[in-house]
Motif scaffolding. Structure first.
Motif, PDB file in Angstrom:
ATOM      1  N   ILE A 142       0.972  -0.896  -0.071  1.00  0.00           N
ATOM      2  CA  ILE A 142       0.114   0.312  -0.507  1.00  0.00           C
ATOM      3  C   ILE A 142       0.955   1.001  -0.110  1.00  0.00           C
ATOM      4  N   SER A 143       1.950   1.532   1.021  1.00  0.00           N
ATOM      5  CA  SER A 143       3.155   2.468   0.588  1.00  0.00           C
ATOM      6  C   SER A 143       3.452   3.032  -0.146  1.00  0.00           C
ATOM      7  N   TRP A 144       3.519   1.353  -1.102  1.00  0.00           N
ATOM      8  CA  TRP A 144       4.672   2.089  -2.370  1.00  0.00           C
ATOM      9  C   TRP A 144       3.528   2.554  -3.101  1.00  0.00           C
ATOM     10  N   GLY A 145       2.339   2.294  -3.395  1.00  0.00           N
ATOM     11  CA  GLY A 145       1.841   2.377  -4.621  1.00  0.00           C
ATOM     12  C   GLY A 145       1.150   3.848  -4.029  1.00  0.00           C
ATOM     13  N   ILE A 146       0.859   3.808  -3.249  1.00  0.00           N
ATOM     14  CA  ILE A 146       0.745   5.617  -2.875  1.00  0.00           C
ATOM     15  C   ILE A 146       2.200   6.607  -2.948  1.00  0.00           C
ATOM     16  N   PHE A 147       3.255   5.797  -2.293  1.00  0.00           N
ATOM     17  CA  PHE A 147       4.797   7.285  -2.393  1.00  0.00           C
ATOM     18  C   PHE A 147       5.008   7.030  -3.672  1.00  0.00           C
ATOM     19  N   ILE A 148       4.877   6.252  -4.907  1.00  0.00           N
ATOM     20  CA  ILE A 148       5.129   5.585  -6.174  1.00  0.00           C
ATOM     21  C   ILE A 148       4.285   7.132  -7.010  1.00  0.00           C
ATOM     22  N   LEU A 149       2.998   6.463  -6.862  1.00  0.00           N
ATOM     23  CA  LEU A 149       2.200   7.650  -7.314  1.00  0.00           C
ATOM     24  C   LEU A 149       2.050   9.070  -7.152  1.00  0.00           C
ATOM     25  N   GLY A 186      -1.196   3.550   4.169  1.00  0.00           N
ATOM     26  CA  GLY A 186      -1.715   4.028   3.066  1.00  0.00           C
ATOM     27  C   GLY A 186      -1.184   6.037   3.761  1.00  0.00           C
ATOM     28  N   TYR A 187      -1.328   6.110   4.792  1.00  0.00           N
ATOM     29  CA  TYR A 187      -0.878   7.116   4.845  1.00  0.00           C
ATOM     30  C   TYR A 187       0.562   7.730   5.207  1.00  0.00           C
ATOM     31  N   ILE A 188       1.390   6.324   5.559  1.00  0.00           N
ATOM     32  CA  ILE A 188       2.264   6.523   5.818  1.00  0.00           C
ATOM     33  C   ILE A 188       3.245   6.454   4.708  1.00  0.00           C
ATOM     34  N   GLY A 189       2.782   5.939   3.258  1.00  0.00           N
ATOM     35  CA  GLY A 189       3.254   6.550   1.910  1.00  0.00           C
ATOM     36  C   GLY A 189       3.173   7.483   1.311  1.00  0.00           C
ATOM     37  N   MET A 190       1.449   8.537   1.800  1.00  0.00           N
ATOM     38  CA  MET A 190       1.285   9.740   1.307  1.00  0.00           C
ATOM     39  C   MET A 190       2.504  10.379   1.791  1.00  0.00           C
ATOM     40  N   TRP A 191       2.914  10.694   3.375  1.00  0.00           N
ATOM     41  CA  TRP A 191       3.717  11.728   3.658  1.00  0.00           C
ATOM     42  C   TRP A 191       4.952  11.000   2.993  1.00  0.00           C
ATOM     43  N   LEU A 208      -4.909  13.037  -1.419  1.00  0.00           N
ATOM     44  CA  LEU A 208      -5.621  12.216  -0.612  1.00  0.00           C
ATOM     45  C   LEU A 208      -6.975  12.022  -0.518  1.00  0.00           C
ATOM     46  N   MET A 209      -7.111  12.145  -2.637  1.00  0.00           N
ATOM     47  CA  MET A 209      -8.091  10.708  -2.948  1.00  0.00           C
ATOM     48  C   MET A 209      -7.393   9.634  -3.676  1.00  0.00           C
ATOM     49  N   ALA A 210      -6.975   9.746  -4.111  1.00  0.00           N
ATOM     50  CA  ALA A 210      -5.784   8.515  -4.528  1.00  0.00           C
ATOM     51  C   ALA A 210      -5.506   7.663  -3.470  1.00  0.00           C
ATOM     52  N   THR A 211      -5.121   8.531  -1.939  1.00  0.00           N
ATOM     53  CA  THR A 211      -4.876   7.779  -0.608  1.00  0.00           C
ATOM     54  C   THR A 211      -6.319   6.674   0.045  1.00  0.00           C
ATOM     55  N   ALA A 212      -7.293   7.924  -0.349  1.00  0.00           N
ATOM     56  CA  ALA A 212      -8.425   7.283   0.178  1.00  0.00           C
ATOM     57  C   ALA A 212      -9.253   6.268  -0.441  1.00  0.00           C
ATOM     58  N   LEU A 213      -8.818   6.068  -1.755  1.00  0.00           N
ATOM     59  CA  LEU A 213      -9.208   5.096  -2.814  1.00  0.00           C
ATOM     60  C   LEU A 213      -8.463   3.814  -2.882  1.00  0.00           C
ATOM     61  N   ILE A 239      -4.662  -1.993   8.574  1.00  0.00           N
ATOM     62  CA  ILE A 239      -3.120  -1.766   7.879  1.00  0.00           C
ATOM     63  C   ILE A 239      -3.264  -0.513   6.887  1.00  0.00           C
ATOM     64  N   THR A 240      -4.472  -0.918   5.549  1.00  0.00           N
ATOM     65  CA  THR A 240      -4.729   0.010   4.370  1.00  0.00           C
ATOM     66  C   THR A 240      -4.599   1.608   5.367  1.00  0.00           C
ATOM     67  N   THR A 241      -5.366   1.917   6.066  1.00  0.00           N
ATOM     68  CA  THR A 241      -4.657   3.314   6.474  1.00  0.00           C
ATOM     69  C   THR A 241      -3.987   4.054   7.321  1.00  0.00           C
ATOM     70  N   ILE A 242      -2.918   3.031   7.835  1.00  0.00           N
ATOM     71  CA  ILE A 242      -2.043   3.418   8.383  1.00  0.00           C
ATOM     72  C   ILE A 242      -0.862   3.577   7.953  1.00  0.00           C
TER      73      ILE A 242
END
Length: 411
Positions: free
Chosen positions: A25-32, A337-342, A378-383, A332-335
């Protein structure tokens, strides 16, 4: 409390599985985020490079009639006035910003130096309409326009003719046709080598020259995205001006209507193509992240099928088991996901600072600085979080439907 204790025990007992799910999850958000930030940076660099073509700008010049019309003869000069300004500002929905122009030719003097000057009285929006680039100081403001200040912005050509290199023109007074103007800014030259240009508040030059007519109108338009739309707008504009000034609508020499539509349309095409490319890549990365999360969650539920059978045999309800697994997925996805986002935002910010310093040192012409649209992030992370939860929900729902004896013997 037992419900939450059970969830956290399950997460801590399966550290590797939890880590792998969270990492995907973190890697997907980070790369995006990094990809979108880099894409926005390139888009901003392209926009700055083509800033002189990034607006659909029109210019209307007065000419002379070549056909008799309604009792008027030929060779009649057409000038614009306040009615034309009101018409553009209030009756033409496509028009965005408008600046009339009064001109005055003469000589500018500072001390014992002089140079020819073409003074234009314009509104503050002229800077945006004409993409005037400032080198020092500022352009005319709304307050200058309202108070009719005797301020002037000179171009670099005139600065070189009037001022020595060690003398700053800002705050100095230059004399133009017997009027003292205070220099408040210096802008880039626009090709005149014999003299220079000067820009003063429209209201100031209007009072000085006592002119109620103008030789040119500058304005920008919005909503005209094709060549056909621009051509139709030009014909409509000519027809309306012909009605206001009583000349034949087919008389093309009465007024000259010019635009930067070709450069604007080409720039918009580049923008749209590159933006589409960024979104395709970004969407592909997001789908890749969702698929990765879905596979890991499916394997996770499969590994726990025996556990689900034992819990059902001990009396646990299907709804309770399903809620437990879905909540685990949500945590898991929330924690992660936001780690990857930041992390992605920090990487974009650091990359932007590094690129800014590199470009300043090497004077790279294309100013590429990554930027982030927080709403899209935020939209991509939430999705991705929602998809991660659904990825755990559907396999878990199928698993809890299995009879306890079958689930316990599941391999």
């Amino acid at each position: 409390m037992d419900f939450w204790r059970e969830i956290f025990m399950a997460l801590s007992r399966n550290k590797l599985r939890t880590f792998l799910t969270g990492f995907a999850i973190s890697w997907g958000i980070f790369i995006l985020i990094v990809l979108l930030a880099a894409g926005n940076g390139i888009m901003n660099g392209i926009g700055e490079e083509f800033s002189d073509q990034s607006k659909n700008t029109y210019m209307i010049y007065g000419g002379e009639t070549s056909k008799p019309y309604k009792g008027h003869g030929t060779n009649r000069s057409i000038w614009f006035n306040d009615k034309d300004i009101r018409f553009l500002e209030t009756e033409v929905k496509e028009v965005d910003q408008v600046s009339p122009c009064i001109y005055q030719s003469g000589f500018a003097n500072f001390g014992d130096k002089s140079g020819s000057i073409f003074v234009q009285g314009v509104r503050p929006v002229f800077k945006d309409i004409n993409n005037t680039k400032m080198l020092e100081g500022r352009f005319i403001s709304e307050l200058d326009e309202k108070s009719s200040e005797k301020f002037i912005v000179i171009d670099d050509n005139l600065r070189k003719k009037l001022f020595d290199d060690e003398v700053s023109p800002l705050g100095q007074f230059v004399i133009v046709s017997g009027i003292a103007y205070k220099v408040i800014g210096i802008c880039e030259s626009e090709g005149r080598s014999d003299g220079g240009n000067g820009y003063v508040p429209f209201s100031t030059l209007k009072k000085i020259t006592r002119k109620n007519w103008y030789w040119m109108l500058h304005f920008t338009v919005k909503g005209l995205e094709t060549k056909e739309e621009n051509e139709a707008f030009t014909e409509y504009l000519r027809t309306q001006l012909a009605h206001l000034h009583e000349f034949d609508p087919d008389d093309t020499s009465a007024v000259y209507i010019g635009s930067r539509q070709e450069g604007y349309l080409q720039t918009m095409k580049i923008f749209r193509t590159f933006e589409l490319f960024i979104w395709i890549i970004g969407f592909a990365m997001l789908i890749s992240g969702i698929v990765g999360v879905s596979n890991i969650m499916r394997i996770t539920v499969k590994e726990r099928t025996n556990e689900i059978g034992i819990r059902k045999a001990l009396g646990a309800k299907s709804r309770s088991i399903l809620a437990s697994i879905v909540t685990e997925s949500l945590i898991i996805t929330t924690i992660f996901g936001y780690i990857g986002m930041w992390l992605g935002m920090v990487a974009a910010e650091v990359g932007g600072n590094v690129l800014s310093k590199v470009q300043e040192g090497k004077e790279i012409s294309l100013n590429i600085v990554p930027s982030i649209d927080i709403r899209i992030v935020l939209m991509a992370t939430a999705l991705l979080i929602v998809c991660g939860v659904l990825a755990g929900f559907f396999p878990a729902r199928n698993a809890v439907k299995i009879k306890p004896i079958e689930a316990m013997n599941y391999r």
